[in-house]
Enzyme design. Structure first.
Site, mmCIF file in Angstrom:
data_model
loop_
_atom_site.group_PDB
_atom_site.id
_atom_site.type_symbol
_atom_site.label_atom_id
_atom_site.label_comp_id
_atom_site.label_asym_id
_atom_site.label_seq_id
_atom_site.Cartn_x
_atom_site.Cartn_y
_atom_site.Cartn_z
ATOM 1 N N HIS A 150 -17.077 4.934 -6.461
ATOM 2 C CA HIS A 150 -17.954 4.559 -7.570
ATOM 3 C C HIS A 150 -19.312 4.167 -7.029
ATOM 4 O O HIS A 150 -19.425 3.516 -6.006
ATOM 5 C CB HIS A 150 -17.363 3.420 -8.404
ATOM 6 C CG HIS A 150 -16.928 2.240 -7.585
ATOM 7 N ND1 HIS A 150 -15.770 2.242 -6.849
ATOM 8 C CD2 HIS A 150 -17.505 1.040 -7.375
ATOM 9 C CE1 HIS A 150 -15.642 1.083 -6.226
ATOM 10 N NE2 HIS A 150 -16.705 0.331 -6.521
ATOM 11 N N HIS A 159 -22.695 2.063 -7.664
ATOM 12 C CA HIS A 159 -23.267 0.952 -8.423
ATOM 13 C C HIS A 159 -24.741 1.261 -8.703
ATOM 14 O O HIS A 159 -25.507 1.530 -7.768
ATOM 15 C CB HIS A 159 -23.238 -0.338 -7.607
ATOM 16 C CG HIS A 159 -21.868 -0.884 -7.338
ATOM 17 N ND1 HIS A 159 -21.315 -1.896 -8.073
ATOM 18 C CD2 HIS A 159 -20.950 -0.570 -6.391
ATOM 19 C CE1 HIS A 159 -20.112 -2.192 -7.598
ATOM 20 N NE2 HIS A 159 -19.865 -1.408 -6.569
HETATM 21 P P1 5GP Z 1 -16.480 -2.513 -5.427
HETATM 22 O O1 5GP Z 1 -16.457 -3.871 -4.794
HETATM 23 O O2 5GP Z 1 -15.129 -1.850 -5.334
HETATM 24 O O3 5GP Z 1 -17.596 -1.658 -4.927
HETATM 25 O O4 5GP Z 1 -16.828 -2.766 -6.939
HETATM 26 C C1 5GP Z 1 -15.893 -2.764 -7.963
HETATM 27 C C2 5GP Z 1 -16.635 -3.134 -9.220
HETATM 28 O O5 5GP Z 1 -15.805 -2.858 -10.306
HETATM 29 C C3 5GP Z 1 -17.006 -4.625 -9.299
HETATM 30 O O6 5GP Z 1 -18.423 -4.732 -9.455
HETATM 31 C C4 5GP Z 1 -16.243 -5.119 -10.506
HETATM 32 O O7 5GP Z 1 -16.976 -6.054 -11.268
HETATM 33 C C5 5GP Z 1 -15.980 -3.848 -11.293
HETATM 34 N N1 5GP Z 1 -14.741 -3.872 -12.046
HETATM 35 C C6 5GP Z 1 -13.520 -4.251 -11.590
HETATM 36 N N2 5GP Z 1 -12.591 -4.123 -12.551
HETATM 37 C C7 5GP Z 1 -13.250 -3.637 -13.642
HETATM 38 C C8 5GP Z 1 -12.822 -3.284 -14.962
HETATM 39 O O8 5GP Z 1 -11.653 -3.390 -15.341
HETATM 40 N N3 5GP Z 1 -13.774 -2.816 -15.813
HETATM 41 C C9 5GP Z 1 -15.070 -2.669 -15.435
HETATM 42 N N4 5GP Z 1 -15.925 -2.187 -16.341
HETATM 43 N N5 5GP Z 1 -15.515 -2.988 -14.201
HETATM 44 C C10 5GP Z 1 -14.617 -3.472 -13.319
#
Ligand code: 5GP
Length: 139
Positions: free
Chosen positions: A98, A100
């Site tokens: 993903h 950001h």
């Molecule tokens: P990572 O740390 O894996 O790069 O970021 C994961 C992101 O996913 C985090 O910013 C977190 O807030 C977001 N996130 C986690 N669970 C959910 C969810 O159920 N729904 C949404 N919309 N975002 C999520």
């Protein structure tokens, strides 16, 4: 067991979806770092960037490219930090690639991505040459 982002894509759990096409989807982050913080995903599950096939990578970039200015406009941002946490060591928590898109505002205090790192390595010219040659030979 599908990832939380696959469950969002499948409509099994709610999310504020802001864009989707055949290969990609984008939705607001549930815990935004700033207003408009958006996540862009391939609909198919790939854990890390190097797992993503070239055609899907192109689709993913197209969506990022489309959404960055749109997100900025929507929240009247001055810029964006656009980033992947790629791998657990880099802080990736959801094992589904993903991107950001984090809107940035003058004086928001967030700093550049350089500010995530404390001490920087002290690499001499030979070490830099070796690293560059190693990367070039694999690219
Ligand atoms: P990572 O740390 O894996 O790069 O970021 C994961 C992101 O996913 C985090 O910013 C977190 O807030 C977001 N996130 C986690 N669970 C959910 C969810 O159920 N729904 C949404 N919309 N975002 C999520």
């Amino acid at each position: 067991m599908s990832t939380i982002f696959s469950q969002i894509v499948e409509g099994e759990i709610p999310a504020r979806i802001v864009y989707e096409d055949e290969a990609t989807a984008a939705f607001l982050d549930a815990n935004p770092l700033s207003p408009g913080h958006t996540l862009v995903v391939p609909k198919a599950e790939y854990e890390q960037l190097d797992d993503v096939p070239a055609d899907v990578a192109a689709d993913l970039y197209d969506t990022i490219h489309r959404l960055v200015p749109v997100v900025e406009e929507a929240v009247d941002a001055d810029g964006t930090t656009v980033a992947f946490n790629n791998g657990e060591a880099a802080g990736q928590e959801v094992p589904h690639v993903h991107c950001h898109i984090v809107p940035r505002f003058e004086g928001d205090g967030g700093g550049p991505i350089h500010s995530m790192f404390g001490q920087r390595p002290d690499l001499d010219d030979d070490e830099l040459d070796d690293i560059a040659a190693d990367i070039e030979s694999r690219a």
